[in-house]
Scaffold this active site. Sequence first.
Site, PDB file in Angstrom:
ATOM      1  N   ARG A  80       0.841  -1.199   0.000  1.00 46.15           N
ATOM      2  CA  ARG A  80       0.000   0.000   0.000  1.00 46.15           C
ATOM      3  C   ARG A  80       0.874   1.247   0.000  1.00 46.15           C
ATOM      4  NH1 ARG A  80      -1.766   0.691   4.371  1.00 46.15           N
ATOM      5  NH2 ARG A  80      -1.216  -1.161   5.555  1.00 46.15           N
ATOM      6  N   TYR A 208      -1.384  -3.470  -6.936  1.00 44.05           N
ATOM      7  CA  TYR A 208      -1.230  -4.151  -5.640  1.00 44.05           C
ATOM      8  C   TYR A 208      -2.572  -4.203  -4.886  1.00 44.05           C
ATOM      9  CZ  TYR A 208      -0.299  -5.216  -0.877  1.00 44.05           C
ATOM     10  OH  TYR A 208      -0.379  -5.803   0.355  1.00 44.05           O
ATOM     11  N   GLY A 210      -4.037  -3.924  -1.808  1.00 44.83           N
ATOM     12  CA  GLY A 210      -4.624  -2.885  -0.964  1.00 44.83           C
ATOM     13  C   GLY A 210      -4.935  -1.606  -1.721  1.00 44.83           C
ATOM     14  N   LYS A 217      -9.659  -2.354   1.465  1.00 45.66           N
ATOM     15  CA  LYS A 217      -9.318  -1.211   2.329  1.00 45.66           C
ATOM     16  C   LYS A 217     -10.098   0.046   1.946  1.00 45.66           C
ATOM     17  CE  LYS A 217      -6.260  -3.667   4.431  1.00 45.66           C
ATOM     18  NZ  LYS A 217      -6.529  -4.130   5.800  1.00 45.66           N
ATOM     19  N   HIS A 237     -10.704  -2.421  11.442  1.00 44.76           N
ATOM     20  CA  HIS A 237      -9.619  -3.275  10.948  1.00 44.76           C
ATOM     21  C   HIS A 237      -9.434  -4.430  11.936  1.00 44.76           C
ATOM     22  CE1 HIS A 237      -5.147  -3.395   9.428  1.00 44.76           C
ATOM     23  NE2 HIS A 237      -5.911  -4.205   8.751  1.00 44.76           N
ATOM     24  N   SER A 259      -1.378  -3.883  10.261  1.00 46.43           N
ATOM     25  CA  SER A 259      -1.100  -4.808   9.162  1.00 46.43           C
ATOM     26  C   SER A 259       0.126  -5.675   9.466  1.00 46.43           C
ATOM     27  CB  SER A 259      -0.845  -4.017   7.884  1.00 46.43           C
ATOM     28  OG  SER A 259      -1.903  -3.129   7.657  1.00 46.43           O
ATOM     29  N   CYS A 261       0.622  -8.049  11.586  1.00 46.62           N
ATOM     30  CA  CYS A 261       0.913  -8.333  12.997  1.00 46.62           C
ATOM     31  C   CYS A 261       0.207  -9.610  13.456  1.00 46.62           C
ATOM     32  CB  CYS A 261       0.484  -7.165  13.887  1.00 46.62           C
ATOM     33  SG  CYS A 261       1.574  -5.747  13.756  1.00 46.62           S
ATOM     34  N   ASP A 286      -9.613  -9.797   8.750  1.00 49.97           N
ATOM     35  CA  ASP A 286      -9.050  -8.460   8.525  1.00 49.97           C
ATOM     36  C   ASP A 286     -10.008  -7.307   8.819  1.00 49.97           C
ATOM     37  OD1 ASP A 286      -6.776  -6.914   7.645  1.00 49.97           O
ATOM     38  OD2 ASP A 286      -7.834  -6.506   5.769  1.00 49.97           O
ATOM     39  N   ASN A 373       6.221  -8.764   1.781  1.00 45.57           N
ATOM     40  CA  ASN A 373       4.769  -8.538   1.743  1.00 45.57           C
ATOM     41  C   ASN A 373       4.107  -9.394   0.662  1.00 45.57           C
ATOM     42  OD1 ASN A 373       2.375  -7.255   2.650  1.00 45.57           O
ATOM     43  ND2 ASN A 373       2.456  -5.796   0.947  1.00 45.57           N
ATOM     44  N   SER A 374       4.716 -10.552   0.336  1.00 42.83           N
ATOM     45  CA  SER A 374       4.072 -11.442  -0.631  1.00 42.83           C
ATOM     46  C   SER A 374       2.776 -11.974  -0.006  1.00 42.83           C
ATOM     47  CB  SER A 374       5.002 -12.581  -1.038  1.00 42.83           C
ATOM     48  OG  SER A 374       5.540 -13.220   0.095  1.00 42.83           O
ATOM     49  N   ARG A 375       1.806 -12.296  -0.856  1.00 44.88           N
ATOM     50  CA  ARG A 375       0.455 -12.541  -0.363  1.00 44.88           C
ATOM     51  C   ARG A 375      -0.164 -13.803  -0.948  1.00 44.88           C
ATOM     52  NH1 ARG A 375      -1.993  -8.620   3.249  1.00 44.88           N
ATOM     53  NH2 ARG A 375      -0.389  -7.052   3.498  1.00 44.88           N
ATOM     54  N   ARG A 406       2.618  -4.207  17.832  1.00 44.39           N
ATOM     55  CA  ARG A 406       3.915  -4.882  17.840  1.00 44.39           C
ATOM     56  C   ARG A 406       4.858  -3.967  18.609  1.00 44.39           C
ATOM     57  NH1 ARG A 406       6.580  -8.392  14.066  1.00 44.39           N
ATOM     58  NH2 ARG A 406       4.646  -8.635  12.894  1.00 44.39           N
ATOM     59  N   GLY A 500      -0.360 -20.442  18.582  1.00 45.39           N
ATOM     60  CA  GLY A 500      -1.408 -21.193  19.281  1.00 45.39           C
ATOM     61  C   GLY A 500      -1.463 -20.859  20.767  1.00 45.39           C
ATOM     62  N   ASP A 501      -0.307 -20.541  21.359  1.00 48.59           N
ATOM     63  CA  ASP A 501      -0.301 -20.262  22.795  1.00 48.59           C
ATOM     64  C   ASP A 501      -1.031 -18.967  23.148  1.00 48.59           C
ATOM     65  OD1 ASP A 501       1.085 -22.500  24.038  1.00 48.59           O
ATOM     66  OD2 ASP A 501       2.764 -21.908  22.766  1.00 48.59           O
ATOM     67  N   ASN A 502      -1.335 -18.151  22.148  1.00 45.70           N
ATOM     68  CA  ASN A 502      -2.126 -16.946  22.427  1.00 45.70           C
ATOM     69  C   ASN A 502      -3.509 -17.305  22.976  1.00 45.70           C
ATOM     70  OD1 ASN A 502      -0.001 -15.367  21.602  1.00 45.70           O
ATOM     71  ND2 ASN A 502      -0.750 -15.145  19.499  1.00 45.70           N
TER      72      ASN A 502
HETATM   73  C1  OXD Z   1      -3.173  -4.679   5.251  1.00 47.09           C
HETATM   74  C2  OXD Z   1      -3.805  -5.830   4.589  1.00 47.09           C
HETATM   75  O1  OXD Z   1      -2.246  -4.073   4.701  1.00 47.09           O
HETATM   76  O2  OXD Z   1      -4.691  -6.433   5.194  1.00 47.09           O
HETATM   77  O3  OXD Z   1      -3.610  -4.356   6.363  1.00 47.09           O
HETATM   78  O4  OXD Z   1      -3.457  -6.145   3.442  1.00 47.09           O
HETATM   79 MN    MN Z   2      -5.289  -5.436   7.014  1.00 47.36          MN
END
Ligand code: OXD
Ligand code: MN
Length: 590
Positions: A80, A208, A210, A217, A237, A259, A261, A286, A373-375, A406, A500-502
Amino acid sequence: MATAAATTHPLSSISKPVGDWVRSVAELTQPDAIHWCDGSDAEYRSLMAELQTSGELLKLNPEHFPNCFLARSHPSDVARVEHLTFVCTTDREDAGPNNHWMSPADGHAKMRDLFKDCMKGRTLYVVPYCMGPIDSPYSRCGVEITDSAYVVINMALMTRMGLPALERIGREGSFVKGLHSTGELDPNRRFIMHFPEELAIESFGSGYGGNALLGKKCHALRIASFQARNEGWLAEHMLIVGLQSPQGETHYIAAAFPSACGKTNLAMLIPPGSMPGWKVFTVGDDIAWLHPGPDGRLYAINPEAGYFGVVPGTNPKTNRNAYEMIRRDTLFTNVALTADNDPWWEGLESGTPVIDWQGRPYDAKNGPAAHPNSRFTVSAKKNPNYAPEADSPRGVPISAIVFGGRRRGVAPLVYEARDWNHGVLVGASVASETTAAAIGEAGVLRRDPMAMKPFAGYNFGDYWNHWLAIGAKLKHPPRIYHVNWFRRDANNKFLWPGFGDNLRVLDWILKRCNGKAEAAETPIGNLPKAKDLNLAGLDIAPQALEQLLSVDATEWRAEAADMNKYLDEFGARTPAALRAEVQALQKRLG
Ligand code: OXD
Ligand code: MN
């Protein structure tokens, strides 16, 4: 001439406002052909075939990754672009210091120049879509016009796209107008403009996600947040996850993190082996649209129908569900390839990259093999933990709202706000280190209230006021929490295992909601003591836990002062009640 453009529309449901708008855009952009998307499987298959013929999509190893494809974006177009994203309101103050602003007249003029004749030699696709279950009163529709077939197939995975949406638009009359062209991908001719007062978006020069998948978004957050304020709801968000305890009780949590995180990981969490009997259901990963319900509770729908998730770091240990989910029917963008033509990314922990995300022979000197930031784009229905309630028109009741960032220090593992208004301050105070999801330096701490800094379509001062007003309307408001999975020790190592421990933290949160867990009152809110957390089977040093659950008054006094400074930026629009919350916090801190 646009009128001469070959047009396909076997559709009887095109309403006049949609038809008129498409005609005017075609006159401006001069496409060679116009394709009205019906959302059928045949259409999807034919677009996929076209994209393979043109070389825009590469088929991945069909034995290992059936029906999976790779797209590579232009190397300058991988995230973005917040510095090129504008909110165009009549009054500059309405966009607020949290947005870049242009007047609607200037914004339209600038974009008109860019869009003029930009689709010559291209096809104009008309993409009708519905954000949210097609039969939900909370859902909202839009039409995206784009000259990118890649955008169309992403929208087909990410939204309820096609005829039913077009029919709903015909019935309702109103829809969000999103105009997109990839242009020449020139970063100097790239803008993402929002006109919330007109329910319109204009995006040029980027392919891209976003920036180009306008349902996500641009519509579901920036335009929707503005619309939500006028209509009395919230567009956030946030992931939405259902948690079923071993006793069979299910609660839903909505959680906002900046984003990259870990929202997708939390939404698809796998309980640790030492917490048998827990079940986790994903409603969304998201975005959440939250409405006060008739029973005084807050209800959430996920406006999206698919995931556009960050790939690096996904492996069977961090997120087995996501790892399994993206092994079929998935569109990858900007990952690397192995010699077997399998997708590869940093943190996969198996295989070897031979081709990097730009299609070059892999050489570590050029940086990571996959773009950070590959998706992946994949339909939510492919998630093994897909919640059936994700399609419920009434949404799911939310028991707790969780904010997080974070942060290597200051914020403890978890704390609970004292009440809704304090919770609004907790959300407004979210700060986080920047990530690769947006262009710019990663790892810089910035304020990201409610994880909405890049996405709130109006002045944060007004936005906080709206949050306070929503709370006042709720007879049974969700409790509000803040978590930090990213706290580090003096050697820069993460103190908490995460993933998972979260669930151990969410377990405490749910027990608090049910009045079944204790907490220690501190100046910043209520914290668990170590004994209040389910730590069975977790190998964690007592000193690490102590650090995770500590509140340093000196650090927090600095934090509160910084928060006051931040609120000053919004001047008179900052709600007095939020100021009062900071003062009360300062008083408690001494
Ligand atoms: C972001 C996404 O950037 O969800 O927050 O792609
Ligand atoms: Mn997002």
